[in-house]
Design an enzyme around this catalytic site. Structure first.
Site, PDB file in Angstrom:
ATOM      1  N   SER A  67      -9.625   1.605   2.465  1.00 11.39           N
ATOM      2  CA  SER A  67      -8.673   2.268   1.965  1.00 11.39           C
ATOM      3  C   SER A  67      -8.126   1.150   1.057  1.00 11.39           C
ATOM      4  CB  SER A  67      -8.332   3.493   2.479  1.00 11.39           C
ATOM      5  OG  SER A  67      -7.684   2.673   3.784  1.00 11.39           O
ATOM      6  N   SER A  93     -10.688  -0.629   6.892  1.00  7.81           N
ATOM      7  CA  SER A  93      -9.092  -0.848   5.202  1.00  7.81           C
ATOM      8  C   SER A  93      -8.477  -2.014   5.052  1.00  7.81           C
ATOM      9  CB  SER A  93      -8.844  -0.029   5.575  1.00  7.81           C
ATOM     10  OG  SER A  93      -9.472   1.308   5.176  1.00  7.81           O
ATOM     11  N   LYS A 135       0.311  -1.249   0.285  1.00  8.66           N
ATOM     12  CA  LYS A 135      -0.209   0.249  -0.107  1.00  8.66           C
ATOM     13  C   LYS A 135       0.675   1.554  -0.175  1.00  8.66           C
ATOM     14  CE  LYS A 135      -3.834   1.522   2.892  1.00  8.66           C
ATOM     15  NZ  LYS A 135      -4.938   1.746   3.897  1.00  8.66           N
TER      16      LYS A 135
HETATM   17  N1  GLN Z   1     -13.721   3.678   5.660  1.00 10.08           N
HETATM   18  C1  GLN Z   1     -12.425   3.755   7.474  1.00 10.08           C
HETATM   19  C2  GLN Z   1     -12.818   5.190   7.074  1.00 10.08           C
HETATM   20  O1  GLN Z   1     -13.114   5.206   5.739  1.00 10.08           O
HETATM   21  C3  GLN Z   1     -11.909   2.652   7.582  1.00 10.08           C
HETATM   22  C4  GLN Z   1     -10.176   3.430   6.958  1.00 10.08           C
HETATM   23  C5  GLN Z   1      -8.750   2.790   7.404  1.00 10.08           C
HETATM   24  O2  GLN Z   1      -9.413   2.006   7.820  1.00 10.08           O
HETATM   25  N2  GLN Z   1      -8.237   3.408   7.163  1.00 10.08           N
HETATM   26  O3  GLN Z   1     -12.786   5.200   7.939  1.00 10.08           O
END
Ligand code: GLN
Length: 474
Positions: free
Chosen positions: A153, A177, A78
């Site tokens: 994400s 995410s 990532k």
């Molecule tokens: N979807 C969640 C958010 O937008 C999780 C994001 C993440 O785990 N980085 O905060």
């Protein structure tokens, strides 16, 4: 021809060790898939140009007998995890031109094993989002249905594995995410216990919630990666050692707890519930006891998360000041440089969260929002600790519905935030949680993967692996 569709880390390792093919052959096989698919899927923001050199180094280790399970295994990383000398952007324009000056601890550990880094993967900007639509570099499409998101994400990392563009991947998980994109792409994904994996060299989003974790095609692969990257790190004071938590000795099969009262909401897709019930039946068939549990404050978890996370985001992202990293735009004076650069560099969602976070931390609101959210976070954690006196894991679906259409939720941030309903609790409580594939929902002739999320006691990743393997018959 290497059959990548059924390949696992374990199998690739055995094959390379026995000389069936080399790490260079394997890297070439993955590269050829990437060149066929990445233009459309957009899993990788960059495919590294030195892949074959890396694979040659791995081959040397097979020859001189220093290979390990991960030597020569193609990995996707990532874009918020630093690899020395390489570009790192967190899929944001604000980091334009930035090159990492050191390796994240997790990267250092993977380098020691001799993995082959295939490239940097797409993500929601600074890991804010659940669909990879908040990337400054275009959406990542779901390899199983390109009209749909791959999740977020860490959507790029999940899509990279699902399209046979790598065999393992790393992502970060602040509120789901890793687990949500893994579930959308039919993979296994783990959010480790808070502190089990070093965050040194990972761009911070919500520091009290963030954890780095693996994606794999099987539980075994996920476990292999996790065992490599975990461990106490002097460079991250929040990391813990293996014996920080006492692991409960089980004398019989683990007991599964189900918070039924939390699964009845209207936003939860019927196929998801049906699949969840079928999975429970399967568990019962293989000898597990399933009991209902109550988590009295779980309904507040999303609200708590969406106060604490933006608060931490607003403070963490203050470091992008037009001076130290990446983009610089000239304003009228020094202060104006800051405003102009941040206005141009951050996307809409990043700005939304910085505003929200600054608001909940501002004087007069700090007690009403931030402090209160933290107080409820502690109560929620207690609810879980109490439930774990009676059960050994807690089971829910990973997501309320399968992968949604690209563009379906972009106009409505709250609808997007509701996606995280089942995943944020593990980050708030610091407990480990893993998603495993549990079946499909058929929509428009396409089979969309569904996932089952198991949450464990602090430090009990090994139990999650054991149960995951038993469920999947690995
Ligand atoms: N979807 C969640 C958010 O937008 C999780 C994001 C993440 O785990 N980085 O905060």
């Amino acid at each position: 021809m290497i059959d990548l569709s059924t390949l696992t880390i374990k199998k690739a390792h055995d094959d390379m060790k026995s000389g069936k093919y080399s790490a260079v052959d394997l890297a070439n096989a993955y590269l050829s898939e990437i060149s066929k698919k990445n233009k459309e899927i957009n899993a990788y923001l960059e495919v590294f140009s030195d892949i074959i050199e890396q694979a040659k180094e791995a081959d040397k280790r097979f020859k001189d007998g220093t290979s390990t399970l991960l030597t020569g295994i193609p990995f996707a990383i990532k874009d918020n995890i630093l690899i020395k000398g390489r570009i790192a952007t967190s899929a944001s324009k604000i980091l334009e031109g930035y090159h990492a000056t050191y390796d994240a601890t997790v990267i250092e550990k993977l380098k020691k094993e001799g993995v082959v880094f295939m490239g940097r993967t797409n993500m929601d900007e600074f890991a804010m989002g659940g669909s990879t639509e908040n990337s400054a570099f275009g959406v990542t499409k779901n390899p199983l249905d390109i009209s749909r998101v791959a999740g977020g994400s860490s959507g790029g990392s999940a899509a990279a594995v699902a399209m046979s563009g790598s065999l393992g991947a790393l992502g970060s998980d602040t509120g789901g995410s890793i687990r949500q994109p893994a579930s959308f792409c039919g993979l296994v994904g783990l959010k480790p216990t808070y502190g089990r994996v070093s965050r040194y060299g990972v761009m911070a989003m919500g520091s009290s919630l963030d954890q780095i974790g693996p994606f794999g095609k099987t539980v075994t692969d996920t476990e292999i990666i996790y065992n490599t990257i975990k461990g106490k790190d002097v460079k991250d004071g929040t990391t813990i050692s293996d014996n920080t938590y006492t692991i409960k000795k089980l004398s019989k099969k683990p007991v599964i707890g189900v918070p039924r009262h939390f699964l009845g909401g209207d936003g939860i897709n019927k196929d998801v519930i049906d699949n969840f019930n079928l999975s429970l039946e399967k568990f019962k068939k293989i000898g597990y006891e399933v009991v209902d549990i109550t988590l009295p404050n779980i309904a507040y978890s999303l609200a708590i998360y969406y106060v604490i996370m933006p608060a931490e985001v607003s403070s963490n992202l203050a470091r992008f000041d037009s001076v130290r990293f990446g983009l610089h735009k000239d304003g009228k004076d020094g202060i104006d440089d800051y405003f102009v650069t941040r206005g141009a560099g951050f996307g809409k969602e990043a700005r939304r969260r910085i505003l929200l976070g600054t608001y909940v931390l501002s004087s007069g609101y700090y007690d009403a929002y931030y402090n209160r959210a933290n107080a409820v976070r502690r109560i929620l954690t207690q609810d879980f600790v109490k439930a774990f006196e009676k059960v050994d894991i807690i089971l829910t679906p990973t997501t309320p519905a399968p992968a949604f259409l690209i563009g379906e939720k972009t106009a409505d941030p709250v609808a997007m935030y509701l996606e995280d309903i089942f995943t944020v609790t593990a980050n708030l409580t610091g407990m480990p949680a893993m998603t495993i594939p549990s079946g499909f929902s058929e929509v428009g002739g396409k089979k969309l993967p569904l996932g089952l999320q198991m949450t464990g006691r602090h430090g009990e990743e090994d139990l999650l692996f054991r149960i995951g393997k038993e469920f999947l018959g690995e």
